[in-house]
Motif scaffolding. Structure first.
Motif, PDB file in Angstrom:
ATOM      1  N   SER A  86       0.845  -1.193   0.000  1.00 45.82           N
ATOM      2  CA  SER A  86       0.000   0.000   0.000  1.00 45.82           C
ATOM      3  C   SER A  86       0.881   1.243   0.000  1.00 45.82           C
ATOM      4  N   TYR A  87       0.315   2.354  -0.445  1.00 46.01           N
ATOM      5  CA  TYR A  87       1.062   3.607  -0.386  1.00 46.01           C
ATOM      6  C   TYR A  87       1.384   3.969   1.066  1.00 46.01           C
ATOM      7  N   ALA A  88       0.432   3.708   1.967  1.00 44.24           N
ATOM      8  CA  ALA A  88       0.680   4.018   3.374  1.00 44.24           C
ATOM      9  C   ALA A  88       1.882   3.229   3.875  1.00 44.24           C
ATOM     10  N   GLY A  89       1.917   1.951   3.532  1.00 42.75           N
ATOM     11  CA  GLY A  89       3.039   1.122   3.938  1.00 42.75           C
ATOM     12  C   GLY A  89       4.332   1.564   3.279  1.00 42.75           C
ATOM     13  N   LEU A  90       4.238   1.947   2.015  1.00 39.47           N
ATOM     14  CA  LEU A  90       5.418   2.399   1.275  1.00 39.47           C
ATOM     15  C   LEU A  90       6.071   3.583   1.994  1.00 39.47           C
ATOM     16  N   PHE A  91       5.257   4.589   2.310  1.00 36.13           N
ATOM     17  CA  PHE A  91       5.854   5.773   2.934  1.00 36.13           C
ATOM     18  C   PHE A  91       6.285   5.488   4.372  1.00 36.13           C
ATOM     19  N   ALA A  92       5.555   4.630   5.065  1.00 37.77           N
ATOM     20  CA  ALA A  92       5.972   4.286   6.423  1.00 37.77           C
ATOM     21  C   ALA A  92       7.345   3.610   6.392  1.00 37.77           C
ATOM     22  N   HIS A  93       7.509   2.650   5.487  1.00 36.84           N
ATOM     23  CA  HIS A  93       8.790   1.953   5.395  1.00 36.84           C
ATOM     24  C   HIS A  93       9.902   2.900   4.951  1.00 36.84           C
ATOM     25  N   LEU A  94       9.577   3.754   3.988  1.00 35.96           N
ATOM     26  CA  LEU A  94      10.611   4.633   3.458  1.00 35.96           C
ATOM     27  C   LEU A  94      11.050   5.662   4.499  1.00 35.96           C
ATOM     28  N   GLU A  95      10.079   6.199   5.227  1.00 38.32           N
ATOM     29  CA  GLU A  95      10.438   7.156   6.277  1.00 38.32           C
ATOM     30  C   GLU A  95      11.318   6.472   7.318  1.00 38.32           C
ATOM     31  N   GLN A  96      10.961   5.230   7.633  1.00 40.62           N
ATOM     32  CA  GLN A  96      11.763   4.491   8.606  1.00 40.62           C
ATOM     33  C   GLN A  96      13.174   4.266   8.064  1.00 40.62           C
ATOM     34  N   ALA A  97      13.274   3.902   6.784  1.00 37.31           N
ATOM     35  CA  ALA A  97      14.589   3.640   6.197  1.00 37.31           C
ATOM     36  C   ALA A  97      15.452   4.902   6.219  1.00 37.31           C
ATOM     37  N   PHE A  98      14.842   6.052   5.922  1.00 37.09           N
ATOM     38  CA  PHE A  98      15.600   7.304   5.983  1.00 37.09           C
ATOM     39  C   PHE A  98      16.002   7.613   7.424  1.00 37.09           C
ATOM     40  N   ALA A  99      15.069   7.366   8.350  1.00 37.48           N
ATOM     41  CA  ALA A  99      15.364   7.692   9.752  1.00 37.48           C
ATOM     42  C   ALA A  99      16.499   6.820  10.286  1.00 37.48           C
TER      43      ALA A  99
END
Lengths: 400, 375
Positions: free
Chosen positions: B176-189
């Motif tokens: 999902s897009y929600a999951g995509l951005f959650a994972h990506l934000e986590q990866a950047f963090a």
């Protein structure tokens, strides 16, 4: 969080002044249905800076007023479902309470403009019904500024999920070696119930701090701080939702606030809904026969819920065709026994109350957002239609 | 490494090499072309480009004494740069079990000996970014490589992010897009210091963000602004509808090739970006769309009204800037790599043919002789 930009309804040249859309208007109508039970005759509704600032009955139309037959509040569809389909729901697990429907709506979807022009000015949008607990829904105006947060309404947060056949549709047992995350529970309604109960039992037993964001969310659901928006078409699925709430109360985990979405068969056992203070959002009336999940939804379903004292809202889902529009659903409900004002309430103030946004929208009252529908005749009549629509005081459909 | 033969310059052209120079560097030569397209929007008539040690030594001056002068009756232009290619990766550009592998180096998937690289050289493409599959969310770091020499021009050129539905398709979390951005934000963090995502966030490594629908483009634009990312959107076929959002993000756009007869969105978007002064470039996509796709797309844009200099810049200078190699590639300028292509006519004209290709100063293709490719 990121907020998707929204540039949707073509505002065109509708009342644009100095590059800014005009949001001051004077609207005159022979009748103003306020949704609160009051009907004003020959009334002027004054809109200033996007808000309703005066409602004055018994006056002639000022010369520069928008003048129409009837004015109502903009309609609120609590089951609008303008989501991006499978990409609005996180499929890798069945319980994903932290998924936010903001990421699952497409601001460039052409359905927004269609909803706005049909008189729907506020929508509740949820992740697709493919997960048991899919995530948090989002309330959005159907027209407005270029950014998502400009169109978002903060109401009661709603955890959205589904009981019934939908969450188990894609899952299957592994024949041989598991090759997909779809090799999982649930594959039946029993499994769906198991997932719901497991999620809430674990959240109820978890420590109140430090168990993770998803458990925190489910604990807020148990405490009633977050509402529970459960899709349950049939009696058996509505029972599952209600029994879950009662079981959680018995366990001492708290009192969930449940709204049954798509409650086509809510009329069959109204007592359990009254007992658990559960509200209902009805799905669109079926063309014929049964509706989703083989549920039976009679024409007088709304009148039956009214008689039982159950709060209910009507919904058109995505409003994909003319017959499916929310005003037409209200007309069907009138044919099934509602008065015009009851039907109006079920598409304005009641859904606004269910979503906790009644301070902003849902009625024609001073101080509320200037979301207005201008009709050419009595609302929901087959010969009537919205000829003008304002959203936050901005003219989305021009009646002139 | 490849063994490359360097043809005697005199065999190329009718001109007689300047004689009598006592010390001619073996890898120094000069080309005089009817038109030299510098790649920055300017062009020079009947100009000389001097190449020494694999680099351009001078543009528009005289050929020094003792340096072989090659005279060509054609147009000299910078080699084209394609910002997505996988033809030489042999399917090794996607770690299919995971969608977020930001430190993966796509250079490890680069097979310099792959026979298909020759197709790119024959189209005048002298540099390509090898990118992860579109099905990855953070599939790794793309290198810029030379299909002609097999050289790795930049090992870590672009941080590739897939923010489109293409990255949500298969049964790997997230879907999902929600999951995509959650994972990506986590990866950047959670990115370690000096790792690709940390460098991207510091603005020290450009990103290539795949986004197709306007909702995806808007999300990518705001994600880039929130994270402070610099670089380009990849896709954005309907950018003309969201040109303000794109411009405000500071991102460039990399267009995918148009299919023949495709709706006019991409050409319309190119026109809108040209007007808004948002730079754009192209993907090579030889693996999927064939070697000529980039030029065909450039031609379609010109037919729609985009200036030839704009599409040439898209295939050269802009692409180099997006990939962070503008100091060494993208235009014909002193000090930059001698990636040069001789065309029979204007390089953006679909009827022009590639006659010679020089990559890093090496003569890697002679399409005028029966011998054909020298590689």
């Amino acid at each position: 969080m990121i907020l998707t930009s929204l540039v949707l309804t073509s505002m065109g040249a509708l009342g644009v002044q100095d590059g800014q859309p005009k949001d001051d208007w004077t609207v005159h109508a022979k009748k103003v249905y306020t949704s609160t039970g009051v009907v004003h005759e020959n009334a002027v509704v004054v809109v200033t800076d996007g808000k309703i600032t005066a409602v004055t009955p018994g006056v002639e139309a000022p010369r520069d007023a928008l003048s129409v037959a009837v004015v109502t509040a903009g309609m609120v569809d609590a089951g609008a479902r303008v989501n991006m389909g499978l990409e609005s729901v996180e499929q890798s697990r069945e319980v994903t309470p932290s998924v936010d429907a903001r990421y699952g709506v497409d601001p460039f979807d052409t359905r927004w403009a269609r909803l706005a022009s049909s008189g729907v000015t506020t929508t509740f949008n949820r992740p697709l019904d493919q997960n048991c607990i899919g995530g948090l829904g989002v309330v959005l105006k159907t027209a407005g500024g270029p950014l998502l947060h400009e169109r978002m309404l903060e109401g009661t947060p709603m955890m959205c999920g589904a009981i019934g056949s939908q969450p188990s549709q894609r899952n299957s047992p592994a024949f041989g070696r598991p090759d997909s995350f779809y090799n999982r529970r649930p594959t039946t309604r029993m499994g769906v119930e198991w997932e719901w109960r497991q999620a809430f039992f674990e959240a109820g037993q978890a420590p109140s701090e430090g168990a993770g964001a998803e458990v925190d969310l489910l604990q807020d659901v148990l405490a009633g701080k977050i509402g529970t928006f459960v899709q349950a078409w049939t009696t058996q699925d509505i029972r599952t939702a209600v029994y879950l709430k009662e079981e959680m109360m018995r366990e001492g985990f708290g009192a969930m606030r449940i709204v049954i979405d798509c409650g086509a068969e809510a009329w069959k056992e109204p007592d359990m809904l009254v007992r658990t203070e559960t509200a209902v959002v009805l799905p669109p009336f079926p063309d014929q026969g049964r509706t989703g999940d083989q549920a039976l939804m009679p024409m007088d379903v709304a009148a039956q819920l009214r008689d039982a004292g159950i709060p209910f809202a009507l919904s058109a889902h995505d409003g994909g065709d003319a017959q499916g529009r929310l005003a037409v659903q209200a007309g069907f409900a009138m044919r099934g026994g509602l008065t015009r004002e009851e039907a109006l309430r079920a598409v304005t103030l009641t859904p606004a109350e269910l979503l906790g946004i009644e301070a902003r929208v849902g009625s024609v009252e001073v101080g509320k957002d200037a979301d207005l529908v201008l009709w050419n005749g009595e609302p929901f009549e087959i010969t009537s239609k919205p000829v003008g629509v304002l959203v936050d005081g901005r003219l989305v459909v021009d009646p002139r | 490494m490849l063994s490359l033969s360097f043809l005697a310059a005199a065999a190329l052209a009718p001109s007689v090499p300047a004689a009598g120079a006592p010390t001619v560097p073996a890898d120094a030569f000069a080309i005089r072309a009817r038109v030299v397209h510098v790649g920055d929007g300017t062009s020079l008539e009947n100009a000389v480009v001097v190449v020494r040690d694999g680099k351009v030594a001078s543009v528009g001056g005289q050929a020094p004494d003792g340096v072989t002068l090659i005279e060509v009756d054609g147009h000299l232009a910078p080699g084209f740069i394609g910002l997505r290619e996988s033809v030489g990766a042999r399917g090794e550009n996607a770690e299919t079990t995971r969608k977020i592998t930001p430190t993966a180096e796509l250079v490890r998937a680069f097979d310099p000996e792959h026979p298909d690289w020759q197709h790119l050289v024959e189209q005048g493409i002298t540099a390509v970014a090898i990118t992860p599959s579109s099905s990855r969310i953070a599939g790794g770091v793309a290198p810029l490589v030379s299909p002609a020499t097999g050289e790795v021009l930049a090992r870590r050129a672009l941080v590739c992010l897939g923010l489109s539905s293409r990255s949500l398709e298969n049964d790997v979390e997230p879907t999902s897009y929600a999951g995509l951005f959650a994972h990506l934000e986590q990866a950047f963090a959670e990115a370690a210091a000096d790792s690709p995502l940390a460098l991207a966030r510091a603005g020290r490594m450009p990103v290539l963000m795949e986004a197709v629908s306007n909702a995806e483009v808007a999300n990518a634009a705001y994600f880039a602004q929130e994270m402070g990312l610099k670089g380009a959107l990849l896709g954005a076929p309907r950018a003309w509808e969201v040109v303000d959002i794109v411009r405000e993000s500071g991102l460039a756009v990399v267009f995918e090739p148009m299919a023949p007869g495709a709706p006019a969105h991409v050409t319309r978007s190119a026109l809108a970006l040209e007007k808004a002064q948002v730079p754009f470039a192209f993907t090579a996509d030889v693996a999927g769309r064939g070697p000529a796709a980039m030029r065909m797309t450039a031609a379609a844009m010109q037919r729609a009204g985009v200036a030839p200099a704009t599409v040439l810049a898209a295939m050269t200078r802009n692409a180099a800037e997006i990939a962070g190699v503008a100091a060494t590639h993208g235009t014909i300028a002193a000090g930059k790599a001698a990636d040069l292509v001789v065309w029979s006519g204007p390089p953006t004209d679909l009827t022009s043919r590639v006659q010679h290709v020089f990559a890093g100063g090496q003569h890697v293709l002679d399409a005028t002789s029966d011998a054909g490719a020298t590689r």
